[in-house]
Design a protein around this motif. Structure first.
Motif, PDB file in Angstrom:
ATOM      1  N   TYR A  39      48.492   1.046  82.160  1.00  0.00           N
ATOM      2  CA  TYR A  39      48.452   2.380  82.759  1.00  0.00           C
ATOM      3  C   TYR A  39      47.159   3.091  82.373  1.00  0.00           C
ATOM      4  O   TYR A  39      46.721   3.989  83.089  1.00  0.00           O
ATOM      5  N   ILE A  40      46.591   2.710  81.224  1.00  0.00           N
ATOM      6  CA  ILE A  40      45.297   3.240  80.796  1.00  0.00           C
ATOM      7  C   ILE A  40      44.434   2.059  80.377  1.00  0.00           C
ATOM      8  O   ILE A  40      44.943   0.992  80.018  1.00  0.00           O
ATOM      9  N   ASP A  41      43.116   2.246  80.451  1.00  0.00           N
ATOM     10  CA  ASP A  41      42.218   1.163  80.058  1.00  0.00           C
ATOM     11  C   ASP A  41      41.752   1.352  78.613  1.00  0.00           C
ATOM     12  O   ASP A  41      42.106   2.329  77.944  1.00  0.00           O
ATOM     13  N   LYS A  42      40.946   0.403  78.136  1.00  0.00           N
ATOM     14  CA  LYS A  42      40.512   0.419  76.739  1.00  0.00           C
ATOM     15  C   LYS A  42      39.719   1.684  76.415  1.00  0.00           C
ATOM     16  O   LYS A  42      39.893   2.282  75.356  1.00  0.00           O
ATOM     17  N   GLY A  43      38.891   2.127  77.330  1.00  0.00           N
ATOM     18  CA  GLY A  43      38.107   3.338  77.123  1.00  0.00           C
ATOM     19  C   GLY A  43      38.992   4.564  76.944  1.00  0.00           C
ATOM     20  O   GLY A  43      38.758   5.403  76.076  1.00  0.00           O
ATOM     21  N   GLN A  44      40.010   4.664  77.771  1.00  0.00           N
ATOM     22  CA  GLN A  44      40.947   5.797  77.662  1.00  0.00           C
ATOM     23  C   GLN A  44      41.732   5.727  76.346  1.00  0.00           C
ATOM     24  O   GLN A  44      41.937   6.755  75.712  1.00  0.00           O
ATOM     25  N   LEU A  45      42.101   4.521  75.946  1.00  0.00           N
ATOM     26  CA  LEU A  45      42.834   4.358  74.684  1.00  0.00           C
ATOM     27  C   LEU A  45      41.965   4.809  73.508  1.00  0.00           C
ATOM     28  O   LEU A  45      42.419   5.535  72.636  1.00  0.00           O
ATOM     29  N   ILE A  46      40.712   4.403  73.509  1.00  0.00           N
ATOM     30  CA  ILE A  46      39.795   4.803  72.439  1.00  0.00           C
ATOM     31  C   ILE A  46      39.590   6.305  72.442  1.00  0.00           C
ATOM     32  O   ILE A  46      39.586   6.948  71.386  1.00  0.00           O
ATOM     33  N   GLU A  47      39.456   6.892  73.617  1.00  0.00           N
ATOM     34  CA  GLU A  47      39.294   8.357  73.717  1.00  0.00           C
ATOM     35  C   GLU A  47      40.511   9.094  73.163  1.00  0.00           C
ATOM     36  O   GLU A  47      40.380  10.052  72.407  1.00  0.00           O
ATOM     37  N   ILE A  48      41.699   8.612  73.513  1.00  0.00           N
ATOM     38  CA  ILE A  48      42.925   9.233  73.007  1.00  0.00           C
ATOM     39  C   ILE A  48      43.015   9.083  71.495  1.00  0.00           C
ATOM     40  O   ILE A  48      43.401  10.019  70.791  1.00  0.00           O
ATOM     41  N   ALA A  49      42.645   7.915  70.996  1.00  0.00           N
ATOM     42  CA  ALA A  49      42.736   7.642  69.558  1.00  0.00           C
ATOM     43  C   ALA A  49      41.787   8.499  68.736  1.00  0.00           C
ATOM     44  O   ALA A  49      42.085   8.839  67.586  1.00  0.00           O
ATOM     45  N   SER A  50      40.677   8.881  69.331  1.00  0.00           N
ATOM     46  CA  SER A  50      39.708   9.683  68.573  1.00  0.00           C
ATOM     47  C   SER A  50      40.150  11.118  68.527  1.00  0.00           C
ATOM     48  O   SER A  50      39.892  11.869  67.662  1.00  0.00           O
TER      49      SER A  50
END
Length: 50
Positions: A39-50
């Motif tokens: 549902y989200i890509d790796k870039g979105q996951l990293i953005e959320i995690a930060s």
């Protein structure tokens, strides 16, 4: 867990906190589920995690 009362909910929350702290992983991390289900890509996951 069944949490029909405020006390039971508090106990469940405490259990989750202890387990997460003890193993260093999140229980039912929605971001991880969303990433694994694409549902989200790796870039979105990293953005959320930060």
């Amino acid at each position: 867990m069944d949490t029909p009362t405020h006390g039971a909910l508090t106990e469940a929350l405490e259990l989750v906190r202890v387990v997460e702290k003890g193993i260093g992983l999140k229980i039912a991390c929605l971001e991880k589920v969303a990433f694994k289900m694409k549902y989200i890509d790796k870039g979105q996951l990293i953005e959320i995690a930060s």
